[in-house]
Write a protein that holds these residues in place. Structure first.
Motif, mmCIF file in Angstrom:
data_model
loop_
_atom_site.group_PDB
_atom_site.id
_atom_site.type_symbol
_atom_site.label_atom_id
_atom_site.label_comp_id
_atom_site.label_asym_id
_atom_site.label_seq_id
_atom_site.Cartn_x
_atom_site.Cartn_y
_atom_site.Cartn_z
ATOM 1 N N TYR A 160 10.410 -36.370 109.943
ATOM 2 C CA TYR A 160 9.754 -37.181 108.918
ATOM 3 C C TYR A 160 9.884 -38.678 109.193
ATOM 4 C CZ TYR A 160 9.067 -39.452 104.380
ATOM 5 O OH TYR A 160 8.678 -40.299 103.374
ATOM 6 N N THR A 184 5.934 -36.672 115.702
ATOM 7 C CA THR A 184 5.602 -35.298 116.069
ATOM 8 C C THR A 184 5.561 -35.241 117.581
ATOM 9 O OG1 THR A 184 4.377 -34.524 114.126
ATOM 10 C CG2 THR A 184 3.663 -33.681 116.231
ATOM 11 N N GLU A 205 3.718 -29.437 112.907
ATOM 12 C CA GLU A 205 4.710 -30.482 113.164
ATOM 13 C C GLU A 205 4.325 -31.795 112.491
ATOM 14 O OE1 GLU A 205 7.412 -29.615 114.186
ATOM 15 O OE2 GLU A 205 7.089 -27.811 115.378
ATOM 16 N N HIS A 233 5.545 -31.935 109.089
ATOM 17 C CA HIS A 233 6.912 -32.441 109.000
ATOM 18 C C HIS A 233 6.941 -33.968 109.068
ATOM 19 C CE1 HIS A 233 8.813 -28.580 109.196
ATOM 20 N NE2 HIS A 233 8.467 -28.320 110.449
ATOM 21 N N ALA A 289 8.894 -29.097 104.504
ATOM 22 C CA ALA A 289 9.947 -28.275 105.088
ATOM 23 C C ALA A 289 9.355 -27.043 105.762
ATOM 24 C CB ALA A 289 10.928 -27.836 104.002
ATOM 25 N N ASP A 290 10.096 -26.473 106.687
ATOM 26 C CA ASP A 290 9.724 -25.171 107.238
ATOM 27 C C ASP A 290 9.825 -24.126 106.138
ATOM 28 O OD1 ASP A 290 9.149 -25.639 110.002
ATOM 29 O OD2 ASP A 290 11.284 -25.978 110.333
ATOM 30 N N GLU A 318 12.215 -32.177 99.971
ATOM 31 C CA GLU A 318 10.905 -31.726 100.456
ATOM 32 C C GLU A 318 10.134 -31.067 99.318
ATOM 33 O OE1 GLU A 318 13.752 -31.229 104.032
ATOM 34 O OE2 GLU A 318 13.830 -31.093 101.848
ATOM 35 N N MET A 361 2.912 -24.114 107.156
ATOM 36 C CA MET A 361 4.327 -24.453 107.349
ATOM 37 C C MET A 361 5.200 -23.210 107.521
ATOM 38 S SD MET A 361 3.989 -27.614 107.568
ATOM 39 C CE MET A 361 5.708 -27.934 107.943
#
Length: 413
Positions: A292, A296, A312, A315, A321-322, A343, A387
């Motif tokens: 963040y 990327t 990516e 992010h 978040a993942d 997030e 994500m």
């Protein structure tokens, strides 16, 4: 007494409103601050390495003293004369990710980090804070900057890396400026890089809400050359001489592709307006990473390149978040279950009202258990999302709303 309180509140609001006026406190240039983040899991330090001035400010001119997202760290700038907070930004770092590794329990390591701030008219105090596991932000460093300091390096007349605009919708002042950089492309492979950069644009703007909000973006492809073709893969004994020294196997994770050379990345962008960074690696090995408000970095020639680069960027741009998880809870502890993550697309339900509870009530989103690497106690907003997997066609409604709000924050009063 009530009248006195009202007067105090009104005065505070006036001061805060004044801080939102860009021209009151800043000139149209950028203060670039290079830091060294160092330490161990138990003790962290931040040091100033270098200050530089860039030719113009490409960042936001609205909501200057507000945070778009809380992040894993924050930077605030206060005017010394008035004490007013005149700018805030947030971030995450590779260093903070490393703090969760076993290595960080015993080893002291240092990482480069670079941040872009609007250039102040008068002396300011800058505070760098880190978020702890309880969700508190603790000041790690405070330092003063005098904008007339003769040792602030002027990067206005440095060599400008060759670049081509792929999307140009307005001035840096009006648009979000994204730079796509070449990593592991030799000078003779720049046509291949430009083709890959165009595919990146196509992939990004094939997703909502980026598609609907495309006119708020400028995208520039920056032809940063490498001596070697490809990128380093330590597990395979391969080390390459590339523009940003990126490599797979970060933190001994096969697919984690990162770079620690933040100064080299930002030096390659001197003279080019930019806010967000996408780095394309010239390899077909699967992997990538997104941090963040940092960068990327993803491989350009794997069959899943298009969904991965968008994931990516979710992010690095939007702080998402993942949403995938492991039933063994391999990463348990990264998100404490008694603290609400910052997030916007995952929740522990500690403060679900601040997330997408309203969307659940309206029937436009769900509350699905599993996310943030944990099988239990962390929740996401849909069964599938960009994500979560590479096969999902787009972002879920929760992520779309989060991205939309962020784009509005950057580009609208």
């Amino acid at each position: 007494m009530k009248k006195i309180v009202t007067i105090i509140i009104c005065c505070f609001l006036l001061i805060n409103a004044k801080a939102q006026n860009f021209n009151d406190y800043f000139i149209n240039k950028t203060l670039r601050v290079d830091y060294i983040f160092s330490g161990t899991a138990s003790q962290q330090n931040v040091s100033v390495e270098e200050l530089s001035q860039l030719s113009e400010w490409a960042g936001r001119r609205y909501h200057l003293a507000q945070l778009p997202l809380e992040g894993n760290g924050q930077i605030s700038m206060n005017d010394i004369k008035t004490g007013a907070c005149i700018y805030k930004t947030s971030f995450s770092t590779l260093f903070q990710e490393w703090l969760d590794t076993d290595e960080a329990k015993t080893l002291n390591r240092a990482f480069e980090n670079t941040y872009l701030l609007p250039y102040p008219k008068q002396p300011v105090e800058i505070t760098v804070s880190f978020r702890d596991k309880k969700g508190n932000y603790n000041p790690i460093l405070k330092h003063q900057v005098n904008p007339s300091d003769i040792l602030i390096k002027k990067l206005e007349n440095t060599h400008v890396t060759p670049h081509t605009y792929l999307v140009k919708n307005g001035s840096p002042e009006d648009c979000i400026d994204v730079a796509i950089l070449a990593e592991g492309y030799t000078p003779g492979e720049m046509n291949l890089f430009l083709e890959d950069a165009r595919k990146t644009c196509e992939a990004l703007f094939a997703h909502q809400p980026f598609s609907a909000m495309k006119k708020r973006f400028n995208i520039v492809a920056v032809q940063s050359p490498s001596k070697d073709s490809g990128v380093s893969a330590p597990k395979n004994g391969i080390w390459k001489n590339t523009a940003f020294g990126s490599h797979f196997d970060s933190f001994y994770s096969d697919r984690y592709l990162t770079s620690s050379n933040l100064k080299d990345i930002h030096n390659s962008l001197a003279g080019i307006p930019y806010e967000h960074i996408i780095i394309l690696a010239n390899t077909d090995q699967y992997g990538g990473g997104g941090i963040y408000n940092s960068f990327t970095l993803t491989t350009a020639h794997h069959k899943f390149f298009r969904p991965v680069v968008v994931h990516e960027f979710g992010h690095s741009f939007a702080g998402l978040a993942d949403e995938y998880y492991y039933e063994e809870d391999l990463f348990n502890g990264i998100y404490p279950f008694d603290v609400e993550p910052w997030e916007q697309n995952i929740t522990t339900k500690v403060d679900f009202a601040s997330k997408w509870k309203d969307m659940v009530e309206q029937g436009t989103a769900k509350l699905v258990e599993g996310g943030g690497y944990s099988f239990k106690n962390i929740y996401r907003g849909a069964e599938d999302c960009r994500m979560k997997t590479n096969t999902c066609p787009g972002f879920c409604p929760v992520c779309q709303r989060a991205i939309t709000r962020l784009i509005d924050f950057y580009t609208r009063p």
